[in-house]
Enzyme design. Structure first.
Site, mmCIF file in Angstrom:
data_model
loop_
_atom_site.group_PDB
_atom_site.id
_atom_site.type_symbol
_atom_site.label_atom_id
_atom_site.label_comp_id
_atom_site.label_asym_id
_atom_site.label_seq_id
_atom_site.Cartn_x
_atom_site.Cartn_y
_atom_site.Cartn_z
ATOM 1 N N GLY A 7 0.858 -1.307 -0.060
ATOM 2 C CA GLY A 7 -0.166 -0.453 -0.095
ATOM 3 C C GLY A 7 1.214 1.403 0.090
ATOM 4 N N LEU A 8 -0.073 2.443 0.111
ATOM 5 C CA LEU A 8 0.775 3.288 -0.193
ATOM 6 C C LEU A 8 1.844 3.994 0.614
ATOM 7 C CD1 LEU A 8 -1.606 5.567 -2.455
ATOM 8 C CD2 LEU A 8 0.497 5.209 -3.262
ATOM 9 N N SER A 9 2.590 5.043 1.073
ATOM 10 C CA SER A 9 2.980 5.752 2.271
ATOM 11 C C SER A 9 1.660 6.271 2.852
ATOM 12 C CB SER A 9 3.586 6.651 2.331
ATOM 13 O OG SER A 9 4.462 7.087 3.468
ATOM 14 N N GLY A 10 0.953 6.116 4.168
ATOM 15 C CA GLY A 10 0.202 5.937 5.422
ATOM 16 C C GLY A 10 -1.358 5.483 4.752
ATOM 17 N N ALA A 11 -0.471 4.204 3.897
ATOM 18 C CA ALA A 11 -2.490 3.332 3.858
ATOM 19 C C ALA A 11 -2.675 2.577 4.985
ATOM 20 C CB ALA A 11 -1.618 2.257 2.441
ATOM 21 N N GLY A 12 -1.359 1.866 6.230
ATOM 22 C CA GLY A 12 -1.755 1.206 7.246
ATOM 23 C C GLY A 12 -1.122 0.139 7.131
ATOM 24 N N LYS A 13 0.088 0.256 6.160
ATOM 25 C CA LYS A 13 1.303 -1.554 6.424
ATOM 26 C C LYS A 13 1.604 -1.732 7.964
ATOM 27 C CE LYS A 13 3.602 0.749 3.322
ATOM 28 N NZ LYS A 13 3.330 1.373 2.947
ATOM 29 N N SER A 81 6.173 -1.679 -2.134
ATOM 30 C CA SER A 81 6.510 -2.694 -3.165
ATOM 31 C C SER A 81 6.353 -1.987 -4.611
ATOM 32 C CB SER A 81 5.498 -3.644 -2.383
ATOM 33 O OG SER A 81 5.941 -4.941 -3.468
HETATM 34 N N1 LIG Z 1 -8.281 1.246 8.644
HETATM 35 C C1 LIG Z 1 -7.333 2.215 9.033
HETATM 36 N N2 LIG Z 1 -6.742 1.036 8.608
HETATM 37 C C2 LIG Z 1 -4.971 1.757 8.733
HETATM 38 N N3 LIG Z 1 -4.505 2.994 9.038
HETATM 39 C C3 LIG Z 1 -6.009 3.581 9.784
HETATM 40 C C4 LIG Z 1 -6.791 3.149 9.572
HETATM 41 N N4 LIG Z 1 -7.898 4.259 10.317
HETATM 42 C C5 LIG Z 1 -6.988 5.713 9.915
HETATM 43 N N5 LIG Z 1 -5.462 5.162 10.287
HETATM 44 C C6 LIG Z 1 -4.264 5.357 10.509
HETATM 45 O O1 LIG Z 1 -3.087 5.826 8.999
HETATM 46 C C7 LIG Z 1 -2.361 5.735 9.211
HETATM 47 C C8 LIG Z 1 -1.366 5.075 8.709
HETATM 48 O O2 LIG Z 1 -0.089 4.809 8.784
HETATM 49 P P1 LIG Z 1 0.888 3.649 8.661
HETATM 50 O O3 LIG Z 1 1.931 4.423 9.030
HETATM 51 O O4 LIG Z 1 0.583 2.475 9.660
HETATM 52 O O5 LIG Z 1 1.138 3.714 7.153
HETATM 53 P P2 LIG Z 1 2.042 2.716 6.956
HETATM 54 O O6 LIG Z 1 1.814 2.442 5.510
HETATM 55 O O7 LIG Z 1 3.102 1.927 7.435
HETATM 56 O O8 LIG Z 1 3.051 4.220 5.550
HETATM 57 P P3 LIG Z 1 4.960 4.588 5.320
HETATM 58 O O9 LIG Z 1 4.870 3.493 4.156
HETATM 59 O O10 LIG Z 1 5.084 5.564 5.348
HETATM 60 O O11 LIG Z 1 5.484 3.163 6.481
HETATM 61 C C9 LIG Z 1 -2.077 5.839 10.914
HETATM 62 O O12 LIG Z 1 -1.969 6.755 11.704
HETATM 63 C C10 LIG Z 1 -3.761 4.433 11.614
HETATM 64 O O13 LIG Z 1 -3.812 5.311 12.660
HETATM 65 MG MG LIG Z 2 5.154 2.168 7.177
#
Ligand SMILES: Nc1ncnc2c1ncn2[C@@H]1O[C@H](COP(=O)(O)OP(=O)(O)OP(=O)(O)O)[C@@H](O)[C@H]1O
Ligand SMILES: [Mg+2]
Length: 172
Positions: A7-13, A81
């Protein structure tokens, strides 16, 4: 078993991945959580975020997964990815590979802007941001697609959806 979260940055991975790893460890402690960002530090922090640096990271993570897989260690991997080639390699080379796409609209991650990257990129102050100046090819054949904008549930609910899908797969 390799569960690969895309998933994109911020997607919640990272949010979903760490909770999924904790949840799966209740059943088997034989599990490693790999995060694309943390691995950059493991490799020594020298990789760039341009496409070339990202591909080196992608290849190393996939090959590390294969090493762990061959020793019977389960993996949850949270990786941006962007390379269809390495996703295909995963499917071919990893046993019991399960790909989860955390699909989230671009405007939601821009609004979250968890790293401040999107704002900076849209202001022209930051390059090499996936979804802005580096294209994000959507996974072609994920095993599970979840909307992580909140539409498919909270992070914990998404974890339960993944666990249910993994269980269903093992029993079919
Ligand atoms: N339903 C949801 N599922 C996942 N994340 C959520 C949801 N609702 C809100 N969020 C919030 O979205 C943010 C996702 O950030 P996270 O660091 O997990 O993303 P990431 O995909 O790991 O990004 P990166 O590639 O930058 O590391 C978190 O602050 C999380 O609390
Ligand atoms: Mg991350």
């Amino acid at each position: 078993m390799i569960v690969w979260l895309i998933g994109l940055s911020g997607a919640g991975k990272t949010t979903v991945g760490t909770r999924l790893a904790a949840r799966l460890r209740e059943e088997s402690a034989n599990l490693v959580y790999l995060d694309g960002d943390l691995l950059r530090e493991v490799w020594g922090g020298a990789l760039s975020h341009d496409v070339a640096g990202r591909e080196v990271n992608a290849e190393r993570i996939s090959r590390l997964c294969r090493m762990l897989d061959r020793q019977g260690v389960h993996v949850v991997a949270a990786v941006l990815s962007i390379f269809p080639r390495w996703r295909a390699w995963n499917r071919e080379n990893l046993s019991d590979y399960f790909e989860v796409f955390l699909d989230v609209p671009m405007d939601v991650v821009v609004e979250r802007d968890t790293r401040g990257l999107y704002r900076a990129a849209l202001d022209g102050e930051q390059s090499d941001v996936v979804g802005v100046d580096i294209p994000f090819p959507r996974p072609e054949d994920p095993d599970l697609v979840l909307d992580s904008s909140g539409r498919d549930g909270t992070p914990d609910e998404l974890v339960e959806r993944i666990v249910a899908a993994l269980t269903a797969r093992v029993t079919t």
